[in-house]
Motif scaffolding. Sequence first.
Motif, PDB file in Angstrom:
ATOM      1  N   GLU A 702       0.853  -1.028  -0.047  1.00 53.44           N
ATOM      2  CA  GLU A 702       0.004   0.128   0.167  1.00 53.44           C
ATOM      3  C   GLU A 702       0.718   1.207  -0.052  1.00 53.44           C
ATOM      4  O   GLU A 702       0.325   2.381  -0.799  1.00 53.44           O
ATOM      5  CB  GLU A 702      -1.001   0.030   1.043  1.00 53.44           C
ATOM      6  CG  GLU A 702      -1.952  -0.913   1.093  1.00 53.44           C
ATOM      7  CD  GLU A 702      -3.118  -0.960   2.053  1.00 53.44           C
ATOM      8  OE1 GLU A 702      -2.859  -0.595   2.940  1.00 53.44           O
ATOM      9  OE2 GLU A 702      -4.307  -1.346   1.575  1.00 53.44           O
ATOM     10  N   ARG A 703       1.835   1.264   0.657  1.00 54.49           N
ATOM     11  CA  ARG A 703       2.773   2.236   0.597  1.00 54.49           C
ATOM     12  C   ARG A 703       3.511   2.387  -0.815  1.00 54.49           C
ATOM     13  O   ARG A 703       3.394   3.595  -1.345  1.00 54.49           O
ATOM     14  CB  ARG A 703       4.101   2.096   1.672  1.00 54.49           C
ATOM     15  CG  ARG A 703       5.473   3.130   1.364  1.00 54.49           C
ATOM     16  CD  ARG A 703       6.475   2.773   2.352  1.00 54.49           C
ATOM     17  NE  ARG A 703       7.512   3.240   1.804  1.00 54.49           N
ATOM     18  CZ  ARG A 703       8.882   2.921   2.320  1.00 54.49           C
ATOM     19  NH1 ARG A 703       8.976   1.857   2.954  1.00 54.49           N
ATOM     20  NH2 ARG A 703       9.821   3.764   1.857  1.00 54.49           N
ATOM     21  N   TYR A 704       3.845   1.413  -1.579  1.00 58.70           N
ATOM     22  CA  TYR A 704       4.144   1.432  -2.949  1.00 58.70           C
ATOM     23  C   TYR A 704       2.907   2.041  -3.895  1.00 58.70           C
ATOM     24  O   TYR A 704       3.475   3.020  -4.578  1.00 58.70           O
ATOM     25  CB  TYR A 704       4.444   0.154  -3.394  1.00 58.70           C
ATOM     26  CG  TYR A 704       4.583  -0.110  -4.800  1.00 58.70           C
ATOM     27  CD1 TYR A 704       5.349   0.611  -5.720  1.00 58.70           C
ATOM     28  CD2 TYR A 704       3.450  -1.003  -5.449  1.00 58.70           C
ATOM     29  CE1 TYR A 704       5.378   0.332  -7.283  1.00 58.70           C
ATOM     30  CE2 TYR A 704       3.516  -1.255  -7.052  1.00 58.70           C
ATOM     31  CZ  TYR A 704       4.406  -0.384  -7.442  1.00 58.70           C
ATOM     32  OH  TYR A 704       4.431  -0.519  -9.026  1.00 58.70           O
ATOM     33  N   GLU A 706       0.686   4.204  -2.905  1.00 57.51           N
ATOM     34  CA  GLU A 706       0.384   5.589  -2.342  1.00 57.51           C
ATOM     35  C   GLU A 706       1.252   6.485  -2.590  1.00 57.51           C
ATOM     36  O   GLU A 706       1.226   7.760  -2.609  1.00 57.51           O
ATOM     37  CB  GLU A 706      -0.079   5.404  -0.956  1.00 57.51           C
ATOM     38  CG  GLU A 706      -1.416   4.846  -0.804  1.00 57.51           C
ATOM     39  CD  GLU A 706      -1.586   4.315   0.688  1.00 57.51           C
ATOM     40  OE1 GLU A 706      -0.777   4.939   1.425  1.00 57.51           O
ATOM     41  OE2 GLU A 706      -2.569   3.729   1.162  1.00 57.51           O
ATOM     42  N   THR A 707       2.491   6.150  -2.985  1.00 61.08           N
ATOM     43  CA  THR A 707       3.751   6.859  -2.886  1.00 61.08           C
ATOM     44  C   THR A 707       3.835   7.451  -4.362  1.00 61.08           C
ATOM     45  O   THR A 707       3.710   6.702  -5.528  1.00 61.08           O
ATOM     46  CB  THR A 707       5.152   6.309  -2.807  1.00 61.08           C
ATOM     47  OG1 THR A 707       5.009   5.603  -1.371  1.00 61.08           O
ATOM     48  CG2 THR A 707       6.364   7.187  -2.805  1.00 61.08           C
TER      49      THR A 707
END
Length: 776
Positions: A702-704, A706-707
């Motif tokens: 999810e970090r991937y 959203e970044t």
Amino acid sequence: MAGWEPQDILTAVRNARMLRVIVFYLGASFAVLEAVDLISDKIGLPGWVFPGSLVLLFLGLPIIVATALVQGFSRPAGTENAAGLASSGAAVEASVEPTAAADAAVAAKGWLTWRKAIFGGVLAFALLGVIVTGYMAMRVMGIGPVGSLVAAGVMEKRERIILADFENLTGDSLLAVVVTEAFRIDFSQSPMVAVAEPEYVSQVLARMDRDPGTALDPALAREVAIRDGLRVVITGEVAAVGGSYVLSAEIISAETGEVLAGFRETAKKSDDILAAIDRLSKKLRERIGESFKTIRANPPLESVTTSSLQALQKYSQALRAVYTLGEVDRGIDLLEEAILLDTTFAAAYSELATALSNRREERARAVRAFTKAYEYRDRLTDRERYIMVGNYHLDVTRERDKAIAAYQTALETYPDDSEALNNLGVLYFQLRDFARSEELMLRALATDSSVAVTWGNVIINQVAQGKYDVAEATQEAMQGKVPRHFSTAWNASALASSRGDYETAESHIQRARESRLGSLSARAATSGGLAALARVRGRLAEAERYVRDALTANEERGLPTEVLEDLVELASLNVWFRGDPERGLRGLDAALQRYPLESFDPLDRPYLRLAQLYAWAGSPETARKLVAEREASLDEDALRGGESFSHNVKGAIALAENRPQEAIAEFRAWDEQTACIVCALPNLAMAYDLAGERDSVIAINERYLETPWLWRIGTDSFSLALAYERLGQLYEERGETQKAMYYYGKLLELWKDADPELQPRLESAQRAIAALSPDR
């Protein structure tokens, strides 16, 4: 015999100690000239002050000699009462002449005195000082014919000026081109002005709907200046007179055409042309208002460029090809020809290295050019040298501290130098200080808005900070400033693809492709971009077709290193998407038989790309062997350059060997060392998955997603679908229905036109959605 005899003269000379006086005067003169020279260098006095002092001292020498003779004269013995003591006419007649001479010498003592001689010398130098002071005051205040244009308000310090092409009156079609470029090099040394680069002019011409390659005659130069709000244009001409060459240049008002200053110089033969250009340029710089100190500090033009006019011709043509016409491949060939004509041509090496580096091809060739430019860095202007040293440490040794120091040194003298600002910004970008990098890039654009790469650098920093609206506005401004540049469409495509708008991204790349239909390098680049856009949407056959097109273009360009990279790309489709590692490995083996690694320079061998793919294909032992060969083949600088990506490869090997914790450590090291803030995340998520740490898999994926990142298409084309798919599965396992359906739906949307071989995965996602749907 009573009278004035030769021995009397010798006596007078001895009495005056003539030799001592002359030696003393010459010593004092030397000290005065040294002092004048020192003061001239320290505070920057006009060039005529030193020769003026020399003339005064030269004129003073006979006065000092005469004073010494007179002051050392004594009346010959027996002449005091010669007329009264004579007893015959003969005696009187004999005595008249020496007595008159003696009386004249005695009379001269009254006005040829040491005090008056010294006072006269002081007065002469005081007068010279008054003249110099008045001259400098008029110059600083902008008064009269010696007043500087900056002081007079006609120009501002660091104001951008347009340099028109020198008019050719010689019959030599290339000589004027050489003179124009040589003049630009010398004039660009000035911290008082900013000469518009050819790229700047070409972009203004593009906005005027004119051919960027149009010759910039004085009339068009004025039009360009007025179009972009610039006030001053420099025009010039070179003419042949007998066996000599006459070079002239004028500073003119763009608005009115008024000549603000003009000078000319003569070169007696072609070998003297560079020296004449040097003198001409310095006269104009002086008139603009640059200090005499900085002008004199610059080395002669010939020592900071090349003594070969033929090499300078090739160099000028190369710059025109690269920066005006966008013909990078041709420009590179011309730079190589210039270097063959002068193997110490540092500027040509530097431009060659930059062109190759920006093209991201032929790494070994670029490093050799950078190294040669660094070796001959003393043959560059101060500005060029500082930037080149920074580039060398940025691109070759990867010593960021040294690179930062070099760019900062350049900015101390040239505070608004766009290249130094841009490259310093690149270093802060690499350190992930995106705000500082953006600030430097914006300063560079404020100085020169024609540099497309700087616009792209601003956009990537803005996106990295999540400022998409600002980035969109910057992209629109870029479109207005450099509408026809290849990078304008390229960046627009990246911005669209970073937000998932792949249709728009594809249209921009097609536009970039059409703008350079005759360019093989543009064809290869755009085919690679279109392949990535096809791959991210699951169109594997289309992606393969584009990769093969890039491969064909690179074969025609004679770049086997790029061909091998394309073959690796083809193999990755089989390993990563089609789930056929055996087929992928066969493709790799065939590629390496066709292009053995030992046939390439070690710097050009894609060790890490190959090792990574071998690891993904289930052959970690081969991957390890390639990593070991790389470490044995490359020097410390080259290894430092690939250090961050080597962590990715070692992580892939650890995954293939079922060592998830080691893989996690390697992928984290990659993430910490690379400027890319998304590249390592998908692999890190896979390592956590292998370790059974499901919460971390969700968090990292999810970090991937959203970044924000401008150039994420390279990673997304391989990992985006997998991230959607895996998040759907994990949320389904956890019973979080809405999130599972959301991510399965994103996968279906992304791959709505995917090839048949990917349909089983889509069908699985559809079944999962159907099972999870409350309306089932």
